[in-house]
Each structure stands twice: as structure tokens, then as C-alpha cells.
Design a protein around this motif. Structure first.
Motif, PDB file in Angstrom:
ATOM      1  N   ARG A   1      61.570  18.689  61.939  1.00  0.00           N
ATOM      2  CA  ARG A   1      60.568  18.450  60.916  1.00  0.00           C
ATOM      3  C   ARG A   1      59.161  18.363  61.510  1.00  0.00           C
ATOM      4  NH1 ARG A   1      64.343  13.644  58.345  1.00  0.00           N
ATOM      5  NH2 ARG A   1      66.177  14.976  58.036  1.00  0.00           N
ATOM      6  N   GLU A   2      58.189  18.631  60.677  1.00  0.00           N
ATOM      7  CA  GLU A   2      56.793  18.572  61.105  1.00  0.00           C
ATOM      8  C   GLU A   2      56.491  17.195  61.695  1.00  0.00           C
ATOM      9  OE1 GLU A   2      52.315  19.171  59.165  1.00  0.00           O
ATOM     10  OE2 GLU A   2      54.112  19.420  57.941  1.00  0.00           O
ATOM     11  N   GLY A   3      55.885  17.176  62.890  1.00  0.00           N
ATOM     12  CA  GLY A   3      55.551  15.922  63.551  1.00  0.00           C
ATOM     13  C   GLY A   3      56.627  15.377  64.462  1.00  0.00           C
ATOM     14  N   ASP A   4      57.759  16.056  64.546  1.00  0.00           N
ATOM     15  CA  ASP A   4      58.830  15.601  65.440  1.00  0.00           C
ATOM     16  C   ASP A   4      58.510  15.870  66.903  1.00  0.00           C
ATOM     17  OD1 ASP A   4      60.623  14.645  63.553  1.00  0.00           O
ATOM     18  OD2 ASP A   4      61.858  16.463  63.504  1.00  0.00           O
ATOM     19  N   VAL A   5      59.011  15.005  67.775  1.00  0.00           N
ATOM     20  CA  VAL A   5      59.347  15.393  69.147  1.00  0.00           C
ATOM     21  C   VAL A   5      60.867  15.429  69.146  1.00  0.00           C
ATOM     22  CG1 VAL A   5      59.300  14.837  71.587  1.00  0.00           C
ATOM     23  CG2 VAL A   5      57.322  14.299  70.165  1.00  0.00           C
ATOM     24  N   TYR A   6      61.411  16.633  69.067  1.00  0.00           N
ATOM     25  CA  TYR A   6      62.851  16.803  68.884  1.00  0.00           C
ATOM     26  C   TYR A   6      63.484  17.076  70.239  1.00  0.00           C
ATOM     27  CZ  TYR A   6      67.217  18.519  66.746  1.00  0.00           C
ATOM     28  OH  TYR A   6      68.524  18.703  66.357  1.00  0.00           O
ATOM     29  N   GLY A   7      64.338  16.158  70.683  1.00  0.00           N
ATOM     30  CA  GLY A   7      65.038  16.334  71.943  1.00  0.00           C
ATOM     31  C   GLY A   7      66.350  17.066  71.719  1.00  0.00           C
ATOM     32  N   PHE A   8      66.442  18.283  72.257  1.00  0.00           N
ATOM     33  CA  PHE A   8      67.643  19.105  72.104  1.00  0.00           C
ATOM     34  C   PHE A   8      68.439  18.961  73.382  1.00  0.00           C
ATOM     35  CE2 PHE A   8      69.464  23.606  71.582  1.00  0.00           C
ATOM     36  CZ  PHE A   8      70.387  23.194  70.638  1.00  0.00           C
ATOM     37  N   LEU A   9      69.503  18.179  73.321  1.00  0.00           N
ATOM     38  CA  LEU A   9      70.208  17.726  74.520  1.00  0.00           C
ATOM     39  C   LEU A   9      71.567  18.398  74.671  1.00  0.00           C
ATOM     40  CD1 LEU A   9      69.465  13.942  74.064  1.00  0.00           C
ATOM     41  CD2 LEU A   9      68.605  15.352  75.936  1.00  0.00           C
ATOM     42  N   GLY A  10      71.965  18.546  75.910  1.00  0.00           N
ATOM     43  CA  GLY A  10      73.289  19.073  76.211  1.00  0.00           C
ATOM     44  C   GLY A  10      73.391  19.397  77.679  1.00  0.00           C
TER      45      GLY A  10
END
Length: 306
Positions: free
Chosen positions: A28-37
Motif C-alpha cells: 500500500r501507498e506509504g508502506d515500507v514492505y519487507g519481502f522476506l524469505g
């Protein structure tokens, strides 16, 4: 908030290998999205599909409201990306590499190019070496130059795949500070990484990929919220158990887990009974614990401590 990245049933097969298995990302707008794996979980393949560099076997990708890869020409000038390490011409300087990158891509502006290059070199800590040939750069310096390239267009969305590769602890700290500054300035950040400790210090939302499947996706604050138990550290754990009869759920050495989310109340009961207490705190799961529980992954596959 509007969706900046959205995928529906995204699948990528390589022969019999299902590298990405029906994932539904929600950034979403404004996220710091951590895509982990863990390494090999399908993160880079997913990132490449988001940017239209690899076509999905099935499913849909929307980026900044546009269907990819069809909308690439319209939306990609608004995206900065660093994937699988930067590629540069070693005989050219960092400044010359950035100039070529800006001229080659859509949406660059010749009149502002010099100013923008100066700004991004300063941002990533390469202002003093921008004229040095890239072949003389360390791995960490090349990674910084790649990040500078991602920032050239002042993007609305920044997509980064392992951006701190090759950096020493000081460099990692500097890049973290830069990314948080960009986020405060309104940039949405999609950060693919296997370093849990780094992501935990930056992310607002987290998605966890395990063997191609999205096994977890939520707000970081929700995932690491208090459990409703209090952790008591005492040199007399059996006295704690006896005093708080029926409320102790686990004892591990001097660490005692007590049902109840009011440490002050627990402390008052123990002090009144003369039980020595060295510390109390609400129990909160770490991001490491959350990820390992969701993915069923051993700690050696996802790096938790840096």
C-alpha cells in the motif's frame, strides 16, 4: 490507502519447478514492505515479474495502478529499482554510468540530469568518488552506485532486492537511514531481503515467502504485538511459580512466563511475597520468531542476527 503493488494468483514455473506459487501481494501507498524469505524462496523471481522483466506463467500484476507488463512504459518511470546487484561499465566513472542510465531509460530529463546525479551521489555517500572508474570500486561502493541509479528519477516507488549486499555494518546503517528518510519524504519502499534484523528496523508491513508460497502478510506492529503474557526474570523461579499459583505457563531457567499483561501488577504480587525480581516485561514475539513459525524454516536459512 491505495495499492501500489497488487498481485493475484501470481505463478511462475520453470519446467517442473514452481518457483512462485499463487501469491497475492498487497503493498500500500506509504508502506515500507519487507519481502522476506530464505535464499531460493522465489523473492527475486517475484520482483522481476513485478517489473515486467519476467512474464508470469499465470496470474496478474498491478504496479502503481497499471497492469504489467502492458503498462510498463507509463508506470516504470515512476519506479526506482535495484535487482540482483547493479551492472556497470567498469571503465567508466560512477557519474558517467549514471548519466548513461538516465539517458537510456524513459522519463529522464537532460536539463536536470547533472543536478540529479550530484544529489543521488551525495545521498548514497559517493560524492567524493563519482569520477573514479567503477572498476576501482569495492563491492559495497558498487551497491551504493546501483542504489543511486534507482534514485535518479526521484521515484514514487522504490523496489530493492538485497540492497545491503556487500556493505559493512556502517554502510548498512547509512543505507537504512537513507531509506527511512526517503520513506518520510513519501516514497513507498518494497524491500526484498533475507536479513530479518534489518527489515525489523524499517518495515511497516511484512510478507513472508517460503518455497514460492506467501505464508504470511500483515502489519509488523500486529505480528509483533504483545502476547498477553509477562516475562519475569528471577533467581527464584520456583518461588514465582508458588506465589502466582496457576498463572505461570512456562519456566526456562530464570525466565518465567506469566499469564497477564500488567507487569506492574505481577511485580507488586512478587515483591509483597518477598520474591526477588531482576526484571519484568511484556512478552512480544520477535520478527524472527514470527517468520520461523510461519515458514517452518530453520534459522540457518533466514538470517536473523546481524
Amino acid at each position: 490507502m491505495s495499492a501500489v503493488i497488487a498481485t493475484r494468483g501470481l505463478v511462475k514455473r520453470f519446467g517442473r519447478l514452481r518457483a512462485v506459487d499463487g501469491i497475492d501481494l498487497d503493498v500500500r501507498e506509504g508502506d515500507v514492505y519487507g519481502f522476506l524469505g530464505a535464499n531460493g524462496s522465489g523473492k527475486t523471481t517475484t520482483v522481476r515479474m513485478l517489473l515486467g522483466l519476467v512474464l508470469p506463467t499465470s496470474g496478474e500484476v498491478e504496479l502503481l495502478g497499471g497492469r504489467m507488463p502492458r503498462a510498463g512504459r507509463r508506470v516504470l518511470p515512476r519506479v526506482g529499482a535495484l535487482i540482483e546487484g547493479p551492472a556497470h561499465y567498469g571503465h567508466l566513472s560512477g557519474r558517467e554510468n549514471l548519466s548513461l542510465l538516465d539517458a537510456a531509460g524513459p522519463g529522464g530529463g537532460r536539463r536536470t540530469r547533472r543536478t540529479r546525479i550530484d544529489e543521488v551521489l551525495e545521498q548514497v555517500g559517493l560524492a567524493g568518488v563519482g569520477r573514479r572508474p567503477v572498476k576501482a570500486y569495492s563491492l559495497g561502493m558498487r551497491q551504493r552506485l546501483g542504489l543511486a541509479g534507482a534514485l535518479l528519477r526521484r521515484p514514487e516507488l522504490l523496489v530493492l532486492d538485497e540492497p545491503t549486499n556487500g556493505l559493512d555494518p556502517q554502510g548498512i546503517h547509512e543505507i537504512r537511514t537513507l531509506l527511512l528518510e526517503l520513506h518520510r519524504g513519501g516514497t513507498t519502499i518494497f524491500l526484498s531481503s533475507h536479513l530479518l534484523a534489518e527489515v525489523e528496523q524499517m518495515a511497516t508491513r511484512v510478507g513472508v515467502l517460503d518455497r514460492g508460497r506467501l505464508v504470511l502478510q500483515d502489519e509488523l506492529a500486529v505480528l509483533t504485538a504483545p502476547t498477553g503474557r509477562t516475562v519475569v526474570h528471577s533467581p527464584a523461579p520456583e518461588l514465582v511459580r508458588a506465589t502466582l499459583d496457576g498463572r505461570v505457563s512456562a519456566v526456562d531457567g530464570e525466565r518465567v512466563l506469566v499469564r497477564g499483561a500488567d507487569p506492574a501488577e505481577v511485580n507488586a504480587l512478587l515483591v509483597q511475597a518477598g520474591v526477588p525480581v531482576r526484571g519484568l516485561a511484556l512478552e512480544r514475539p520477535s520478527l524472527e520468531e514470527v517468520v520461523l513459525a510461519a515458514a517452518g524454516t530453520s534459522p540457518d536459512r533466514v538470517e536473523a542476527v546481524r
